[in-house]
Scaffold this motif. Sequence first.
Motif, mmCIF file in Angstrom:
data_model
loop_
_atom_site.group_PDB
_atom_site.id
_atom_site.type_symbol
_atom_site.label_atom_id
_atom_site.label_comp_id
_atom_site.label_asym_id
_atom_site.label_seq_id
_atom_site.Cartn_x
_atom_site.Cartn_y
_atom_site.Cartn_z
ATOM 1 N N VAL A 186 0.851 -1.191 0.000
ATOM 2 C CA VAL A 186 0.000 0.000 0.000
ATOM 3 C C VAL A 186 0.884 1.236 0.000
ATOM 4 N N LEU A 187 0.649 2.112 -0.945
ATOM 5 C CA LEU A 187 1.393 3.370 -0.984
ATOM 6 C C LEU A 187 1.016 4.226 0.226
ATOM 7 N N PRO A 188 1.975 4.943 0.804
ATOM 8 C CA PRO A 188 1.633 5.880 1.883
ATOM 9 C C PRO A 188 0.573 6.873 1.400
ATOM 10 N N GLN A 189 -0.367 7.197 2.251
ATOM 11 C CA GLN A 189 -1.459 8.078 1.865
ATOM 12 C C GLN A 189 -0.954 9.437 1.392
ATOM 13 N N GLU A 190 0.134 9.904 1.987
ATOM 14 C CA GLU A 190 0.700 11.195 1.577
ATOM 15 C C GLU A 190 1.151 11.152 0.117
ATOM 16 N N TRP A 191 1.755 10.025 -0.298
ATOM 17 C CA TRP A 191 2.188 9.876 -1.692
ATOM 18 C C TRP A 191 0.976 9.914 -2.632
ATOM 19 N N ILE A 192 -0.081 9.220 -2.234
ATOM 20 C CA ILE A 192 -1.281 9.190 -3.066
ATOM 21 C C ILE A 192 -1.885 10.584 -3.193
ATOM 22 N N ASP A 193 -1.985 11.284 -2.069
ATOM 23 C CA ASP A 193 -2.568 12.624 -2.071
ATOM 24 C C ASP A 193 -1.750 13.568 -2.957
ATOM 25 N N ASN A 194 -0.432 13.499 -2.835
ATOM 26 C CA ASN A 194 0.427 14.352 -3.658
ATOM 27 C C ASN A 194 0.310 14.000 -5.136
ATOM 28 N N ALA A 195 0.244 12.693 -5.421
ATOM 29 C CA ALA A 195 0.149 12.249 -6.812
ATOM 30 C C ALA A 195 -1.151 12.697 -7.458
ATOM 31 N N LEU A 196 -2.214 12.724 -6.693
ATOM 32 C CA LEU A 196 -3.512 13.121 -7.229
ATOM 33 C C LEU A 196 -3.530 14.573 -7.695
ATOM 34 N N ARG A 197 -2.565 15.366 -7.228
ATOM 35 C CA ARG A 197 -2.481 16.752 -7.698
ATOM 36 C C ARG A 197 -2.219 16.793 -9.197
ATOM 37 N N ALA A 198 -1.545 15.763 -9.701
ATOM 38 C CA ALA A 198 -1.237 15.708 -11.136
ATOM 39 C C ALA A 198 -2.374 15.058 -11.925
ATOM 40 N N GLY A 199 -3.404 14.605 -11.227
ATOM 41 C CA GLY A 199 -4.580 14.094 -11.917
ATOM 42 C C GLY A 199 -4.627 12.595 -12.102
ATOM 43 N N GLU A 200 -3.695 11.851 -11.504
ATOM 44 C CA GLU A 200 -3.711 10.395 -11.681
ATOM 45 C C GLU A 200 -3.301 9.702 -10.387
ATOM 46 N N LYS A 201 -4.093 8.729 -9.984
ATOM 47 C CA LYS A 201 -3.737 7.924 -8.823
ATOM 48 C C LYS A 201 -2.727 6.865 -9.239
ATOM 49 N N PRO A 202 -1.616 6.733 -8.529
ATOM 50 C CA PRO A 202 -0.594 5.744 -8.903
ATOM 51 C C PRO A 202 -1.141 4.325 -8.854
ATOM 52 N N ASN A 203 -0.690 3.523 -9.811
ATOM 53 C CA ASN A 203 -1.024 2.100 -9.839
ATOM 54 C C ASN A 203 0.249 1.332 -10.192
ATOM 55 N N PRO A 204 1.239 1.360 -9.299
ATOM 56 C CA PRO A 204 2.575 0.854 -9.648
ATOM 57 C C PRO A 204 2.720 -0.661 -9.659
ATOM 58 N N VAL A 205 1.805 -1.371 -9.028
ATOM 59 C CA VAL A 205 1.890 -2.831 -8.987
ATOM 60 C C VAL A 205 0.862 -3.378 -9.972
ATOM 61 N N SER A 206 1.318 -3.633 -11.194
ATOM 62 C CA SER A 206 0.392 -4.001 -12.261
ATOM 63 C C SER A 206 1.088 -4.859 -13.302
ATOM 64 N N MET A 207 0.310 -5.717 -13.948
ATOM 65 C CA MET A 207 0.830 -6.567 -15.022
ATOM 66 C C MET A 207 0.693 -5.917 -16.398
ATOM 67 N N GLU A 208 0.014 -4.788 -16.500
ATOM 68 C CA GLU A 208 -0.300 -4.220 -17.810
ATOM 69 C C GLU A 208 0.947 -3.920 -18.639
ATOM 70 N N SER A 209 1.900 -3.210 -18.059
ATOM 71 C CA SER A 209 3.115 -2.850 -18.802
ATOM 72 C C SER A 209 3.926 -4.087 -19.172
ATOM 73 N N VAL A 210 3.940 -5.065 -18.280
ATOM 74 C CA VAL A 210 4.677 -6.308 -18.539
ATOM 75 C C VAL A 210 4.078 -7.037 -19.736
ATOM 76 N N LEU A 211 2.759 -7.169 -19.746
ATOM 77 C CA LEU A 211 2.072 -7.872 -20.834
ATOM 78 C C LEU A 211 2.197 -7.119 -22.152
ATOM 79 N N THR A 212 2.109 -5.790 -22.090
ATOM 80 C CA THR A 212 2.268 -4.968 -23.288
ATOM 81 C C THR A 212 3.641 -5.197 -23.911
#
Length: 327
Positions: free
Chosen positions: A207-233
């Motif tokens: 779980v990302l620290p809530q502070e990281w998520i809150d800061n990231a949302l300022r740029a308009g996107e919630k981080p999703n760093p643990v994912s298979m999408e890029s690997v499969l692509t």
Amino acid sequence: MDITYTNGINTIIAIQSLGAWLEMPMRFFTFLGSENFLFLVLPLIYWCINSRLGLQVGLLLATSNCLKPLLKMAFAQPRPYWVSAEVKAFVAEGSFGIPSGHAQDAVVIWAVIAHGIQKRWAWIVAVALAFFIGFSRLYLGAHFVWDVLAGWLVGGLLLLAFIQAWDPINAWISSKTLSLQFAIPFIISLAVVAVGAWEVAGLEGYVLPQEWIDNALRAGEKPNPVSMESVLTAAGSLFGLAAGAIWIASRGGFQASGPLEKRALRYAIGLMGVLILWMGLGQVFPEDQNLISYVLRYFRYALVGFWVTGGAPWLFFRFKLADPPKM
């Protein structure tokens, strides 16, 4: 905040304080290192300029793209604007930070092109582009300095491996039966998927620290760093590019020669096919986090890769937009 992060944040703030006038130039350079731009450049080189160089660029880019998500999840490090609200977030990124994919691809792609051109000016341009693309990621708040340095390092190692291994590996694969030639990149791509799945499983519950998520949302996107999408692509693209190249080589090969008007038509028609497969199937196939979606994502990008190196050249032959293969 960790002292390392504090020093890294201070460096980014100092770079951003150079002035707002840098935003547009830095966005331009970051675009030159983006996958969308390279997605346009690769077919142009392969279909219209130099098919051998285009294939080298494509396979090395796909290899680089396979490594990036695996390394990012292995290190699991944040981006500057996640850590501190003082960093201006000019871009939104959902993956972990290290290594910088833009910096890595910049070294890999532009240096390979320079190696193919074999002119001093080409190397000067490649080095300059790699530097400014990496620097742009710092100014835009997307990466720490060590992320960019790691990207340059990984890209440099891939470049050295390419220079040393391309001809021997190409000769070795060419000596195998056609079925085995197809099997080799398929197995490699499945190995990439397996490593990615193992890493995702290892990060289950992360779980990302809530502070990281809150800061990231300022740029308009919630981080999703643990994912298979890029690997499969990346894995699907690698197999598709290799399979298409093997298939068209078995039919005599493809050369990007011919009059300018035919080259322009090849690019327009071929790119239309890329968009149909990439965006069209993207609208049809589900994007859920389950096995069926994962298989379809791999299949979709494998089709795109196969179209670039095999399907489109075959169509060019049929419409007499390219010289017929030598059988």
